[in-house]
Design a protein around this motif. Sequence first.
Motif, PDB file in Angstrom:
ATOM      1  N   UNK A 140       0.816  -1.216   0.000  1.00  0.00           N
ATOM      2  CA  UNK A 140       0.000   0.000   0.000  1.00  0.00           C
ATOM      3  C   UNK A 140       0.857   1.277   0.000  1.00  0.00           C
ATOM      4  N   UNK A 141       1.876   1.388   0.854  1.00  0.00           N
ATOM      5  CA  UNK A 141       2.677   2.620   0.775  1.00  0.00           C
ATOM      6  C   UNK A 141       3.336   2.810  -0.581  1.00  0.00           C
ATOM      7  N   UNK A 142       3.800   1.702  -1.176  1.00  0.00           N
ATOM      8  CA  UNK A 142       4.415   1.819  -2.503  1.00  0.00           C
ATOM      9  C   UNK A 142       3.399   2.313  -3.522  1.00  0.00           C
ATOM     10  N   UNK A 143       2.216   1.718  -3.476  1.00  0.00           N
ATOM     11  CA  UNK A 143       1.175   2.163  -4.403  1.00  0.00           C
ATOM     12  C   UNK A 143       0.834   3.620  -4.143  1.00  0.00           C
ATOM     13  N   UNK A 144       0.840   3.986  -2.882  1.00  0.00           N
ATOM     14  CA  UNK A 144       0.477   5.353  -2.523  1.00  0.00           C
ATOM     15  C   UNK A 144       1.488   6.350  -3.079  1.00  0.00           C
ATOM     16  N   UNK A 194       3.602   1.601 -11.791  1.00  0.00           N
ATOM     17  CA  UNK A 194       5.028   1.758 -12.088  1.00  0.00           C
ATOM     18  C   UNK A 194       5.851   1.671 -10.815  1.00  0.00           C
ATOM     19  N   UNK A 195       5.378   2.322  -9.763  1.00  0.00           N
ATOM     20  CA  UNK A 195       6.140   2.311  -8.527  1.00  0.00           C
ATOM     21  C   UNK A 195       6.163   0.905  -7.917  1.00  0.00           C
ATOM     22  N   UNK A 196       5.025   0.237  -7.974  1.00  0.00           N
ATOM     23  CA  UNK A 196       4.981  -1.135  -7.468  1.00  0.00           C
ATOM     24  C   UNK A 196       5.936  -2.015  -8.259  1.00  0.00           C
ATOM     25  N   UNK A 244       0.486  -3.064 -17.912  1.00  0.00           N
ATOM     26  CA  UNK A 244       1.602  -3.990 -18.074  1.00  0.00           C
ATOM     27  C   UNK A 244       2.780  -3.287 -18.719  1.00  0.00           C
ATOM     28  N   UNK A 245       2.513  -2.303 -19.570  1.00  0.00           N
ATOM     29  CA  UNK A 245       3.618  -1.550 -20.174  1.00  0.00           C
ATOM     30  C   UNK A 245       4.392  -0.822 -19.084  1.00  0.00           C
ATOM     31  N   UNK A 246       3.660  -0.174 -18.203  1.00  0.00           N
ATOM     32  CA  UNK A 246       4.328   0.540 -17.113  1.00  0.00           C
ATOM     33  C   UNK A 246       5.089  -0.440 -16.229  1.00  0.00           C
ATOM     34  N   UNK A 247       4.462  -1.570 -15.925  1.00  0.00           N
ATOM     35  CA  UNK A 247       5.089  -2.531 -15.025  1.00  0.00           C
ATOM     36  C   UNK A 247       6.353  -3.121 -15.625  1.00  0.00           C
ATOM     37  N   UNK A 248       6.260  -3.460 -16.898  1.00  0.00           N
ATOM     38  CA  UNK A 248       7.432  -4.080 -17.524  1.00  0.00           C
ATOM     39  C   UNK A 248       8.580  -3.094 -17.615  1.00  0.00           C
ATOM     40  N   UNK A 249       8.270  -1.843 -18.012  1.00  0.00           N
ATOM     41  CA  UNK A 249       9.354  -0.856 -18.081  1.00  0.00           C
ATOM     42  C   UNK A 249       9.974  -0.691 -16.703  1.00  0.00           C
ATOM     43  N   UNK A 250       9.122  -0.595 -15.699  1.00  0.00           N
ATOM     44  CA  UNK A 250       9.638  -0.411 -14.340  1.00  0.00           C
ATOM     45  C   UNK A 250      10.516  -1.578 -13.936  1.00  0.00           C
ATOM     46  N   UNK A 251      10.059  -2.778 -14.241  1.00  0.00           N
ATOM     47  CA  UNK A 251      10.829  -3.948 -13.834  1.00  0.00           C
ATOM     48  C   UNK A 251      12.183  -3.980 -14.536  1.00  0.00           C
ATOM     49  N   UNK A 252      12.156  -3.729 -15.839  1.00  0.00           N
ATOM     50  CA  UNK A 252      13.423  -3.803 -16.564  1.00  0.00           C
ATOM     51  C   UNK A 252      14.416  -2.775 -16.052  1.00  0.00           C
ATOM     52  N   UNK A 253      13.920  -1.563 -15.889  1.00  0.00           N
ATOM     53  CA  UNK A 253      14.824  -0.514 -15.407  1.00  0.00           C
ATOM     54  C   UNK A 253      15.312  -0.857 -14.007  1.00  0.00           C
TER      55      UNK A 253
END
Lengths: 813, 813
Positions: free
Chosen positions: B539-543, B578-580, B609-618
């Motif tokens: 939750x804090x990360x999502x926040x 993205x933050x998660x 999923x685009x945001x998540x994947x970019x976040x994960x890769x970076x």
Amino acid sequence: MDDRKALITLDGESSAEDDPIILQKEAGPTSKAVQDFGLHQREEPSTSALARRATLSGNNHLLDDSQPLLMGNNSVPPDIPINGSAGSPNRNINSSEPIFHLRSRTAAASTPNYESLDYEVCENTLFQDEQRKRLTERFSLRKDIIRWIIFIQIGIITALIACTIDIIIEELSIRKYTFLYNSVKENVPLSDASDRDLLIPYLYWLLFSIVPVAFGAAMVTYIEPITAGSGIPQVKSYLNGVKIPRIVRIKTLAVKAIGVITSVVGGLAGGKEGPMIHAGAVVAAGISQGKSTTFLKDFRIFKAFRDDHEKRDFVLGGGAAGVSAAFGAPIGGMLFSLEEAASFWNQNLIWRTLVASIISVFTLNIVLSAYHGLNDFTFTGLFNLGKFDTPLKFDYFELPIFMILGVTGGLLGAAWNSLNTKINKFRKRFIPWKIGKVLEAVVVAMMGVTLACLMIYFINDCRPLGNDPTNNPVQLFCEDNEYNAVAALWFQTPEATVRSLFHDPPGSHKILTLALFTVVYYVLSCATFGLNVSLGVFIPTALVGAAWGRLLAMLTYYVFPQAEFLHPGKYALIGAAANLGGVLRMTISLSVILMETTGVETSFFFPLIIALISAKWVGDYFNEGIYDTQIQVNHVPMLTWEPLPQYKGLKAREILSKPVICIKIRDSANYIYEMLKKCDHNGFPVVDDVCGDRRSEGRVCGIILRSQLIVILLKSLYVENKRFWLPETSIQTFRDLYPRFPSIKSVRKLDEKINYTVDLSMFMNPSPIRVNPHDSVPRIFQIFRALGLRHLLVINHENRIAGIITRRDFIYK
Amino acid sequence: MDDRKALITLDGESSAEDDPIILQKEAGPTSKAVQDFGLHQREEPSTSALARRATLSGNNHLLDDSQPLLMGNNSVPPDIPINGSAGSPNRNINSSEPIFHLRSRTAAASTPNYESLDYEVCENTLFQDEQRKRLTERFSLRKDIIRWIIFIQIGIITALIACTIDIIIEELSIRKYTFLYNSVKENVPLSDASDRDLLIPYLYWLLFSIVPVAFGAAMVTYIEPITAGSGIPQVKSYLNGVKIPRIVRIKTLAVKAIGVITSVVGGLAGGKEGPMIHAGAVVAAGISQGKSTTFLKDFRIFKAFRDDHEKRDFVLGGGAAGVSAAFGAPIGGMLFSLEEAASFWNQNLIWRTLVASIISVFTLNIVLSAYHGLNDFTFTGLFNLGKFDTPLKFDYFELPIFMILGVTGGLLGAAWNSLNTKINKFRKRFIPWKIGKVLEAVVVAMMGVTLACLMIYFINDCRPLGNDPTNNPVQLFCEDNEYNAVAALWFQTPEATVRSLFHDPPGSHKILTLALFTVVYYVLSCATFGLNVSLGVFIPTALVGAAWGRLLAMLTYYVFPQAEFLHPGKYALIGAAANLGGVLRMTISLSVILMETTGVETSFFFPLIIALISAKWVGDYFNEGIYDTQIQVNHVPMLTWEPLPQYKGLKAREILSKPVICIKIRDSANYIYEMLKKCDHNGFPVVDDVCGDRRSEGRVCGIILRSQLIVILLKSLYVENKRFWLPETSIQTFRDLYPRFPSIKSVRKLDEKINYTVDLSMFMNPSPIRVNPHDSVPRIFQIFRALGLRHLLVINHENRIAGIITRRDFIYK
């Protein structure tokens, strides 16, 4: 060729070890192994003693096997290049040929012999050399990046192929049904019931069905029979580790694409979804290997991925991309691959699979948006089965109803599977000729058209125009400003009909119409799946389910008109889920696919999964899912997730195959050549510490594959000419010939090299998995399954071979 | 106690086999194995000859190990029950005690010693006997049904616990914030800016933070320290096969539940989601075992499921049920378990996990509907993060923006992880005292309250009342008919704030407000995770993500006011994703969870999923996900999915531990007793064909666990008194003591049984997995990982032990 390795007695080995249990089992009625008892070979002591001496003195190029029965004396001394001269000065013993004892314990004579794939990486010295060269971080990163690029390419190309199929089907279907619509309009000018003449449209309709169906069926039957059906069972088998010949060739893809277009346009009760998965698999295999056997073209790229293990992972990604493209459902596609197709999972693989799916859906969206002329750049997602405009809601008391629908779906699905299996068995038995198969497809197509016409002719279901959901509202026998609801159901592709059933407003059909439609389509789809055409089972199954789901809602509403929750579209969706669950026995992926293709809210996941789970449980009580049934009917040696319950309490020694043909770590080229010619095993334990010719009493030190031996012989990788080939031989030498290693027939007679020696220490896999004869079968099954093995060596206490176990030994019934 | 088994020289074994490579490696700077060179034990020929003779004559109750160094002479002759009398008539040799050579190659001295779980089923004779009795179809079906029942129970009870936590948190939070709201109202009566007095509300707020946080932190610190943090790393390690002590006890559950309630109510920057997963895991372990150690209660049910393997599967289901209950997201919960927690998958398991998740969500829905007084029986789903009323749409040109958000999330997440790790290292080093840990939590809570108050005090962000989305619109320093937007952000639980950020209408906050809020919460959450309180990081990360996502949208809109697509809620959602992704490095499950908790359409999966994947890769470029980082920091020997790249090119012989302590298949009770007392290994190869006392030169025929040996000694299962125990001994005898097998200290001195013999053939696992010393490490890693092994025996060509490999040997850095 198959993996049974213990079919033949080559070594002079006594089978006195034979367990009494095996003998008893083999003597049973199901066994064909009576010949086996003849396999105790007498051993001429003097010969073997000589051979032993010869081996010890380094002359180990001798044939150590006995009895000149099957073949002539084609082993010649090394310095005499001419054939046939027996008894040359170099040969101290009479090279006698072995007797062949076939011991077909597991495979019935009639079943096709499937080979296994080599998922186990052979970590021989050559492989390790390569690894050592590529130890650098950079290389490993580079390989990773290339792998990602390949997955992305797979997504794009699969989507493009799916688009092409999609667009062609749509264009042709529109033309076909518009023509029929006009023909009906012209030939049935009046709404006067006395002049009901449908003959001319009927004949046109027949023509438009027969021509494409016949064409498609002929292509499938004559050019590439492997393309028949949905392709999912084949891909599933492939991913399980069974080699299905020609499954991932470009030719297969071409035939499959044309086949599915013709069948859907022809109006058969099938969908394009299954074939698209197959198409994705072919694309994946093709791209990842960087070469095509169909076009005999090698692009010389992606060479590091040329083995069964890597290829398998790409094929999984391709399958997922295919489902995703077929449904426009990326998560659904990935889950479908996982739930239905994959036998081996791993986190990174799932990752790549998801990316391939997403890329695929994205490409599809762009292309189809352009095709449909949507240029507002708003991503809408593809709702193949139509988007529900109002959010679907449900009450708690509906949950039991959903469960009842699920149970109904399970019963109907199980019945469908069993009926379909019976039809296919009948087919296999009574229609062996190719032309018969084509004709059968034509007959089924004609049957469909005829039944549809009869329904249209006899049922008078007229609805007012205005909120008509169909593209071609046929007035046919109706008043002006009305359209024929029966014709509306039939005058479109099955996918469009599913869409109608989901989204048509309440009261779009008569109860009788839907009831008859359900029955007709149920029978039709059952007769269609198994024809020699490329068609999937998803859409017809969903269609039948949607029809009876809607029907049930209508019936209930008829009885309880105050029940306002009975939204027919909602029940059509639940019915489709239930029927799919009953036939396919998937749950997670189906619910996600249905959600993604209809855009319902995530809260509606709950009723879908309730229906699916009930359907699966009920269905599983009666039989297996249709794909697994097909795999079983075709006797594909598919390994299940868990060991079969029948194997509880059995020991390895009770299922192993023996005696085993072994090769000495330094063995004579001639022995290997002769042995390969005479037996069709694919894996041979490599032994050392051998006393003379008693190979099977040596200590196991590795295993070597038939394909490797053939390459060794083909490339003349002998000890004697080591200096010529050693510098340039690497693992690539073997990989270059992958995946279609030549057969032993392509190796010329050894002639002058007959006395040469092969040193396997560099080529063999030095780390075969070994188990004990007293290990339990469930345990070794888990090892075999988890590691994706092809051969499992059973060794005794002293590391000497006791038998060998392959995939086939686990399938024994 | 740990799994390294080769730490001690017990056998008189020469290590002349030692590979030069090993010696070289061990002599390197990172090695602590210099003592190892002292391990060549001289062997007194006369003694060993005597011992050999003694063994041959059946007197194999002799200690065969040498040098009375570490321990006194506590081996006494069998007929003299008094200690200390060396040189009794029965003893033909001087029983000398072994020297202990610790060879701590892999574990640093300071790291805790984690044991492994026994996922490998020990198929010994007793097990096979049980299997044989239960061969019937009926039994197998019954076990299956019971398994399903357990999974359903897990779902229900997990949901009930989740509900309870949920409701208590909600009730207490409402009371707390209402009180603060009233206090603000009373103490800041005027909107006049001159009279800004927040002191009394601030003190109240401090009080309401400090008391619960201190209470929670004290409970965690003093009662059950394992409950600190989210629990996900621990559950993940457990599922990987690492024994985390007390992880699945009921006491742990109770402390965790109270801990999470107090921390969330106290206003720490944390969520209840992680702890709920842990709670589910505890529930699963408790129910499936049918007994509780905390309450010393054995219900005598589900006895067949009492082993590590079965328990693991239930715990996975429990974890999934926990996530599902935490988020109201059944598919998300299942996928979370798969993606983040599970190390072993299989189709049936996923099935059961899904059912547990669904049952859990359903129960939760019913209870919470009743609690919220929704009695219209319409299932709405739980949208924990609030439902988006209008469907979220996006244009193609937004995709790069989403990608940029993803990259930002990846960078911020990687920075967060690294910062958090540094804080935790600091913490570990400088705050070792328990009271310090409690105080630290209090300080962080105070810091949070203070920062919030300062923000409220200094930022003047007033918004008109009317469309205010908060429950407690504080007027504070604002005009009448206005509320304070800053106070609105802080005067609620973090979960409610996420909801506000997603759903508040555009223009609800100033840019400055959000910017400061982001920074403050980023720092706060970073300082909070790692405190000795039970809190999750989701939750804090999502926040934080939602805050900066919304902020970016606002900024962009400020610069380009014509960009109407910049819906702040949409960007808040993408920012949260993205933050998660940047912190947790999950993709599939996160996207599904976000979809299920906000009810967005499936087409919006794509941007997520685009945001998540970019976040994960970076993020992956910089460091690992927060859970994996925590696991690493704690030195948990977790096995990754793939072999570490460092291991490429290494051979088994280079990582194995040796010499190995072996046991003869018929060995003396005294030897076993003494050996268990002196070493803490958990697995011992069983050998036969032993020449005298040279156990380590025997041929391997099985492996036996320490726990089994202790049970054998405890229950006196000796050859000599076989007739007493044989009839009633079964696998259940061993299972009864699971999972907390007594230590060797609880075994009384053998005294009169000192000369007795243990026959291991019935108890040992006769099918250990064996590999060769020349096998490559990546390969054996895959075997070890895929089969969930605990001990891997390395044998030489003649089936004699060369070393042993355990989990720890793969973690070597």
